[in-house]
Motif scaffolding. Structure first.
Motif, PDB file in Angstrom:
ATOM      1  N   GLN A 224       0.839  -1.190   0.000  1.00 47.08           N
ATOM      2  CA  GLN A 224       0.000   0.000   0.000  1.00 47.08           C
ATOM      3  C   GLN A 224       0.873   1.238   0.000  1.00 47.08           C
ATOM      4  O   GLN A 224       1.804   1.349   0.793  1.00 47.08           O
ATOM      5  CB  GLN A 224      -0.890  -0.010   1.236  1.00 47.08           C
ATOM      6  N   ARG A 225       0.627   2.155  -0.920  1.00 51.02           N
ATOM      7  CA  ARG A 225       1.425   3.374  -0.993  1.00 51.02           C
ATOM      8  C   ARG A 225       0.509   4.576  -1.098  1.00 51.02           C
ATOM      9  O   ARG A 225      -0.440   4.573  -1.882  1.00 51.02           O
ATOM     10  CB  ARG A 225       2.322   3.367  -2.239  1.00 51.02           C
ATOM     11  N   THR A 226       0.815   5.580  -0.322  1.00 57.17           N
ATOM     12  CA  THR A 226       0.095   6.835  -0.483  1.00 57.17           C
ATOM     13  C   THR A 226       0.825   7.642  -1.555  1.00 57.17           C
ATOM     14  O   THR A 226       2.027   7.832  -1.484  1.00 57.17           O
ATOM     15  CB  THR A 226       0.097   7.612   0.841  1.00 57.17           C
TER      16      THR A 226
ATOM     17  N   PHE B 139     -17.537  16.603  31.080  1.00 61.15           N
ATOM     18  CA  PHE B 139     -16.950  17.325  29.957  1.00 61.15           C
ATOM     19  C   PHE B 139     -17.306  18.809  30.071  1.00 61.15           C
ATOM     20  O   PHE B 139     -16.449  19.686  29.936  1.00 61.15           O
ATOM     21  CB  PHE B 139     -17.489  16.739  28.638  1.00 61.15           C
TER      22      PHE B 139
ATOM     23  N   SER C  91     -15.427  20.291  32.960  1.00 64.40           N
ATOM     24  CA  SER C  91     -14.024  20.484  32.581  1.00 64.40           C
ATOM     25  C   SER C  91     -13.883  21.732  31.736  1.00 64.40           C
ATOM     26  O   SER C  91     -12.945  22.522  31.901  1.00 64.40           O
ATOM     27  CB  SER C  91     -13.519  19.285  31.784  1.00 64.40           C
ATOM     28  N   ASP C  92     -14.840  21.892  30.824  1.00 65.82           N
ATOM     29  CA  ASP C  92     -14.816  23.018  29.919  1.00 65.82           C
ATOM     30  C   ASP C  92     -14.929  24.342  30.669  1.00 65.82           C
ATOM     31  O   ASP C  92     -14.185  25.285  30.433  1.00 65.82           O
ATOM     32  CB  ASP C  92     -15.987  22.865  28.949  1.00 65.82           C
TER      33      ASP C  92
ATOM     34  N   PHE D  50     -11.823  25.015  32.387  1.00 66.10           N
ATOM     35  CA  PHE D  50     -10.782  25.362  31.422  1.00 66.10           C
ATOM     36  C   PHE D  50     -10.824  26.856  31.121  1.00 66.10           C
ATOM     37  O   PHE D  50      -9.796  27.514  31.025  1.00 66.10           O
ATOM     38  CB  PHE D  50     -11.021  24.557  30.147  1.00 66.10           C
ATOM     39  N   PHE D  51     -12.060  27.369  30.970  1.00 63.43           N
ATOM     40  CA  PHE D  51     -12.176  28.769  30.581  1.00 63.43           C
ATOM     41  C   PHE D  51     -12.128  29.722  31.765  1.00 63.43           C
ATOM     42  O   PHE D  51     -11.722  30.859  31.615  1.00 63.43           O
ATOM     43  CB  PHE D  51     -13.474  28.994  29.797  1.00 63.43           C
TER      44      PHE D  51
ATOM     45  N   GLU E 295      -6.922  22.965  34.045  1.00 59.21           N
ATOM     46  CA  GLU E 295      -7.173  22.622  32.647  1.00 59.21           C
ATOM     47  C   GLU E 295      -7.224  21.114  32.516  1.00 59.21           C
ATOM     48  O   GLU E 295      -6.242  20.474  32.163  1.00 59.21           O
ATOM     49  CB  GLU E 295      -6.085  23.236  31.766  1.00 59.21           C
ATOM     50  N   PRO E 296      -8.378  20.539  32.815  1.00 59.03           N
ATOM     51  CA  PRO E 296      -8.469  19.082  32.824  1.00 59.03           C
ATOM     52  C   PRO E 296      -8.457  18.512  31.418  1.00 59.03           C
ATOM     53  O   PRO E 296      -8.821  19.194  30.459  1.00 59.03           O
ATOM     54  CB  PRO E 296      -9.820  18.803  33.479  1.00 59.03           C
ATOM     55  N   SER E 297      -8.037  17.246  31.300  1.00 61.89           N
ATOM     56  CA  SER E 297      -8.160  16.581  30.008  1.00 61.89           C
ATOM     57  C   SER E 297      -9.530  15.913  29.944  1.00 61.89           C
ATOM     58  O   SER E 297     -10.340  16.060  30.853  1.00 61.89           O
ATOM     59  CB  SER E 297      -7.040  15.573  29.805  1.00 61.89           C
ATOM     60  N   LEU E 298      -9.803  15.180  28.888  1.00 65.22           N
ATOM     61  CA  LEU E 298     -11.141  14.619  28.699  1.00 65.22           C
ATOM     62  C   LEU E 298     -11.498  13.685  29.846  1.00 65.22           C
ATOM     63  O   LEU E 298     -10.659  12.910  30.298  1.00 65.22           O
ATOM     64  CB  LEU E 298     -11.190  13.844  27.383  1.00 65.22           C
TER      65      LEU E 298
END
Lengths: 889, 287
Positions: free
Chosen positions: A32-34, A676, A679-680, A683-684, A689-692
């Motif tokens: 396989q080649r791109t 989520f 967290s958002d 974050f703001f 600043e949490p991750s998911l």
């Protein structure tokens, strides 16, 4: 020479060239080649249809692998050495007794080789296990292969008597291979050997090594003596190991003694506490059922209850009657000192009672004595006053005369009396009486026809000192003096110790050699082939006679038997007696040890070779198709632990919020969206600043990475495994916070599930969230904790007053004032939840008021996270001026 | 809103890349610095051009240069050289195919060329506008980072050319792409550009694989998005045909360019960027 068991399979090799051609025709997987200029290629056509071929070396590798498999299926065997078996039938004999276990592994391997050559030669095989003889069953070798692979010796002596029948019933001729355990079992073995010598060639496989048997462990006074027997004098040092339980219930080694080769015994004097907990004695390095003795109760120490009715009276310790008994008995018995009820519950062998006016629970006591208990009572001032009443009791050997008598006092004529020598019938017979023992006072017995037969110790003037009466299976004993030094200095003497010792060992009348007849014994544990105790599948019942007289056999296997509260261990060594090595006649072939191989099966090597080639083929094919990296990453992803570790790694490197997976898809999705959204907002609005957020399974996932767990309570019962409970409790203790949300606004639809869930966990005392709780001012100044509902009560860990704080409850201190649980019902996740576009997912309230409520819910969430992350920081006094300023006060 | 998972590390990586490419472009531009240049005609500017006689009625007395007039009899007017800036518009193909083998991709070279030219021309007081869905100006320092960032990320779309009205009249344009399937588009747009007096240059960047086609055996070709797939059983045999088609494509582009007074350049990704930039500057001229 190589011989094949199934030579016809080799025909399949002829198919290989055809497969070669077929494989060549199939083109390899394209690389396989791109390629950005692919549009330029569209419309082009290959010149001819013959495609690129699989490389020849890859094909060759596959062919060799296939060939190896075909050869392997034909079961080739490499033969060397001479073969003495000529018949087309072969009988395999196994001694199969307890001693065979020591050599079983080696013999199993030999049997496997033997059977695989027999399979190659297509012989019929039968097996005779002498320990468990059965009719001969002539079958092909592979029929026996599986059965004999799992063959284990039986934990008893081989049964030669019943082994003649199966072989005598036919007149076939066959070769015989006899796997022996190397022990001589007398003439029967030779007689059996004669039978086989008539049928064909015979070969004996004798083990290399000797057998040692632990015959018995007995008690001689304080010493435990282990008696051992060896088939040959052991070359090195053999040890006997005494094992038992520690007070916490773990197994431990109590003593390890070398065997004295002169007497073949090892003796040890274990401290009383240890010998009470002794469970078994093992002859080291033997590993068979005959080298272990499981200790039954007769080796154990008796349990003695001490009881005095009136401990409230303030008496100096050295004057208490029980003190002397305790000292006298401590060496030989386990002492229980409690209320009479509790003493009876602990099933004592004897009960000592001092100076009572009336025995409580007389009925139960009578019952207990009738069933074999020994009750020993001592006189005293109280007894003397109530002598007539007491004497009428069934538990008193003699009737007593009121008042007692004083000897040698200021107001008496008589001098203190000494003890008369013990008569032959007395249990104390043979004990030496020191001259300086005198008796100053005693309670007298009413003269009676039975009196003289019940006296077991008397004074020099013939008045009774100790009387005894049998009652049912037990006995009652009465000392006519006190148990302390008030009435006599007997209690201060060594004689007192010896007398009590004798009484106590009488209490244990049941020795292994003298058990009551006419009892039915039931096996509670059986000894298996390595000597371990196992639960019997079906309990075996035997009579007393069988238990004691017959040896250990299939009908009466070794083990632990009980009957009516008696417990007896029957060990294999005891029934074996002295052992001798087997001396085979000179005219039979005896092969010793592992020097027996004359054939090497090759199939397994061929298969391993083929598997290696095929694995190499997978890698090479991936290489040819340019997908090696893909293959490696597939292997990487297929290892779930690595993938999980990857997730945990990211959780550990960034702040990650977690919700507990409930198994309810929609609920989990909502919790995830809620976290989520939270967290958002964080974050703001904040520097967090949490991750998911992630969902965690409390059963398996490591919880330590998450500052808090949001746990929405589902509409069903949650039952946690002990493992999960343990992990959650540890999580809370180590500073984690669990937020339970029953999502019902306090109406009660999920309250029962919540309650059930909390009951399983180690939840600290709770309080409704106080208005001044630090959580209300960690980031925003808030009043309450709304979610989708407004009014649900929020509960947090109750505040502990400094004065009352209990070091045994370390929650508060450990968690730095952070509550370890927050329990609410406002469905916070719904208020926090946003979708990918950042829009709220659930309607909250109505109109602007609803938006306000959502905002307050988010503020509560932020405060919650801040509380979890900063602890009691905002409760510090340094913030008070700013807070007051902010509040406008 | 953006998913914030990993946004910080991502942002860090991007900003590193953006800084690097801006720095490299800056460095390249220094080696290519062009002098200030005028229009070789009198007009608005700061450089002296000539003194000429005052013409009554045509010039206002305010224009009289009294110092020069005092030196002789007539009245003189001081004229400066006209140095109004030219505009260069750069259009870069940001479709996914350009990002194959990132960071050694065509996109990187395209971005480097665009940014360096941007610096060079901005330093020469020209206006440089780079097409980042809308035109951003390179001479505004505030736009530079955004341009770099945009050029370093694919927009996952086929290349869209801006309409001629969005490009100022009589300006220069540079188109950066591999032009494998753009001939139709170009034949439509370039005449429109030319009508507005826009001249310029196509710069085709090809990778080594695209120039030499080194494949053999069974190969499945696909573009970056996987939307176009071509499978060959004997790739080696296709080489000649492929090269021919490439040649045809380029000839077509050449003819489109020539018809409108444009130029067509084709370069390899392995060439020294300085060389490529030299070619571009030579073609664009700006004089």
């Amino acid at each position: 020479m190589i011989q094949f068991a199934y030579p016809f399979i080799l025909i399949a090799l002829a198919v290989l060239p055809v497969i070669w051609l077929l494989l060549r025709a199939v083109p390899p997987t394209p690389v396989q080649r791109t390629f950005a200029a692919v549009t330029l290629l569209l419309g082009l056509k290959d010149k001819d249809q013959v495609s690129e071929r699989t490389p020849w070396w890859l094909l060759l590798m596959r062919m060799i692998a296939l060939g190896a498999i075909i050869l392997g299926l034909a079961k080739p065997e490499l033969r060397y050495g001479e073969n003495s078996f000529t018949q087309d039938r072969m009988l395999i004999i196994l001694d199969g007794g307890f001693a065979h276990e020591k050599f079983a592994q080696g013999h199993r391997e030999q049997i496997e080789t033997l059977l695989s050559s027999a399979e190659t030669d297509q012989k019929l095989i039968a097996v005779l296990d002498i320990a468990n003889p059965d009719t001969l069953d002539w079958q092909t070798a592979d029929f026996h292969q599986e059965r004999l692979a799992n063959w284990t010796p039986k934990p008893w002596v081989p049964n030669f008597e019943d082994s003649f029948e199966p072989v005598a019933t036919n007149s076939l001729s066959y070769d015989t291979v006899w796997f022996s355990d190397g022990l001589g079992y007398g003439k029967q073995r030779l007689a059996l050997l004669d039978v086989f010598q008539d049928r064909g060639n015979i070969e004996i496989r004798a083990p290399l090594g000797d057998i040692g048997v632990l015959q018995s462990v007995s008690r001689d006074g304080d010493d435990l003596i282990a008696q051992v027997s060896f088939s040959n004098a052991p070359s090195g040092v053999s040890n006997v190991v005494f094992r038992g339980l520690t007070p916490s219930g773990a197994r431990a080694e109590f003593a390890r003694l070398p065997i004295s080769l002169d007497t073949l015994t090892a003796a040890v004097s274990l401290p009383a506490e240890l010998s009470a907990r002794l469970t078994d004695v093992v002859l080291e390095n033997e590993h068979h059922a005959g080298a272990i003795v499981h200790v039954s109760e007769y080796l154990a120490r008796p349990r003695v209850g001490l009881f005095s009715i009136d401990p409230s009276e303030e008496v100096a310790e050295l004057l208490q009657p029980l003190h002397y008994l305790r000292t006298a008995l401590r060496q030989n018995a386990e002492i229980v000192e409690q209320s009479l009820d509790d003493i009876l519950l602990s099933k004592p062998d004897a009960i000592f009672v001092t100076d009572v006016s009336r025995l409580p629970n007389e009925g139960e006591l009578i019952n207990w004595v009738t069933n074999g208990g020994t009750l020993v009572q001592f006189a005293g001032p109280t007894t003397a006053l109530n002598a007539v009443d007491l004497g009428a009791s069934e538990l008193m050997p003699v009737r007593l005369r009121q008042g007692g008598r004083q000897l040698g006092g200021a107001m008496t004529w008589e001098t203190p009396k000494q003890l008369a020598p013990f008569s032959r019938q007395s249990p104390f017979y043979g004990l030496e009486i020191p001259d300086d023992i005198v008796v100053n006072a005693q309670v007298l017995a009413e003269p009676d026809a039975d009196l003289s037969s019940r006296v077991i110790a008397e004074l020099s003037d013939g008045t009774p000192l100790v009387t005894r009466m049998a009652l049912g299976d037990g006995q009652v004993v009465f000392f006519h003096i006190t148990a302390n030094a008030d009435w006599s200095n007997l209690a201060l003497s060594e004689l007192f110790i010896d007398m009590n010792k004798r009484l106590v060992s009488r209490a244990l009348a049941l020795d292994s050699t003298e058990i009551p007849d006419d009892m039915t014994w039931q096996s509670v544990k059986l000894i298996d082939h390595v000597g371990a105790l196992i639960d019997p599948e079906i309990p075996i019942a035997v009579s007393s006679e069988q238990l004691m007289s017959s040896g250990i056999s299939a009908d009466m296997p070794g083990g632990i038997y009980t009957s009516d509260g008696f417990t007896i261990a029957r060990n294999i060594g005891a029934g074996v007696g002295d052992i001798r090595p087997m001396k085979w006649p000179a005219d039979v072939t005896v092969r010793v040890g592992a020097d027996v191989a004359n054939a090497l099966p090759l199939a397994q090597y061929l298969f391993v070779f083929a598997i290696f080639l095929l694995m190499a083929d997978v890698i090479a094919s991936a290489r040819v198709a340019g997908r090696l990296a893909l293959l490696v990453s597939c292997i990487w992803l297929a290892t779930p632990d690595l993938a999980r570790a990857q997730g945990e790694l990211s959780a550990a490197s960034e702040i990650t919020f977690a919700h507990v997976l409930t198994g309810d898809q929609r609920l989990d999705q909502k919790a995830r969206s809620g976290l989520f959204g939270l967290s958002d907002a964080l974050f703001f609005r904040t520097s967090v600043e949490p991750s998911l957020p992630v969902g965690v399974d409390v059963e398996f996932d490591e919880l330590a990475f998450y500052p808090f767990l949001y746990w929405p309570v589902p509409d069903k019962n949650i039952s946690l495994t002990p493992n999960a409970v343990d992990r959650l409790n540890r999580y809370m203790r180590q500073g984690g916070v669990i937020v339970f949300d029953s999502r019902d606004g306090g109406i009660g639809t999920t309250q029962t599930y919540l309650r059930d869930l909390l009951r399983q966990l180690d939840i600290p005392p709770l309080d409704p969230l106080p208005k001044d709780h630090v959580m209300n001012r960690t980031f925003y100044l808030i009043q309450d904790a709304p979610g989708r509902y407004l009014d649900g009560q929020v509960w947090v860990e109750a505040a502990v007053n400094k004065e009352q704080s209990d070091p045994a409850l370390p929650f508060r201190k450990l968690n730095d004032g952070v509550t370890s649980v927050i329990i609410g019902s406002n469905d916070w996740a719904a208020a926090w939840a946003i979708n990918e576009q950042g829009d709220p997912m659930y309607p909250i309230g109505r109109g602007r008021a609803g938006e306000r409520q959502r905002e307050m819910a988010i503020r509560f969430g932020i405060n919650l996270v801040m509380h979890v992350l900063t602890g009691n920081y905002k409760s510090d006094q340094v913030h008070v001026p700013a807070l007051l300023d902010r509040l406008g006060q | 809103m953006m998913g914030h998972a990993g946004i910080l590390p991502d942002a860090k990586r991007y900003s590193d890349e953006v800084e690097t490419i801006l720095l490299e472009a800056r460095r390249l531009s220094r080696s290519l610095r062009m002098g200030e240049h005028g229009r070789r005609t009198a007009g608005a500017g700061s450089d002296f051009w000539q003194f000429r006689k005052f013409e009554n009625g045509l010039d206002t007395p305010r224009l009289i240069n009294w110092k020069q007039s005092a030196k002789s009899d007539g009245l003189f007017v001081r004229e400066t050289e006209w140095s109004a800036p030219q505009t260069l518009s750069i259009m870069v193909d940001r479709s996914a195919d350009n990002f194959i083998d990132h960071p050694k991709s065509k996109a990187y070279l395209n971005a480097l060329i665009a940014l360096t030219l941007g610096y060079v021309y901005a330093d020469a007081s020209e206006k440089v506008r780079i097409d980042c869905d809308e035109f951003l100006q390179m001479d505004r320092p505030s736009d530079q980072a955004e341009i770099a960032e945009t050029l370093m990320r694919t927009n996952n779309q086929a290349w869209q050319l801006p309409s001629a009205n969005n490009i100022s009249q009589n300006s220069k344009a540079l188109l950066l792409s591999s032009f494998f399937n753009d001939a139709e588009k170009l034949s439509e747009y370039i005449p429109q550009y030319a009508e507005r007096g826009i001249t310029g240059c196509f710069l085709q960047v090809l990778t080594k694989n695209e120039i030499t086609f080194p494949f053999s055996g069974r190969v499945k070709f696909e573009n970056a998005s996987g939307s176009t797939v071509f499978q060959s059983d004997q790739a080696r045999a296709l080489r000649a045909e492929y090269l021919e088609k490439l040649q045809q494509n380029n000839e077509r582009l050449q003819s489109i360019a020539a018809a409108c007074g444009w130029t067509f350049l084709t370069v390899s990704i392995e060439q020294d960027p300085r060389e490529i930039l030299g070619l571009c500057i030579e073609q664009l001229g700006m004089r």
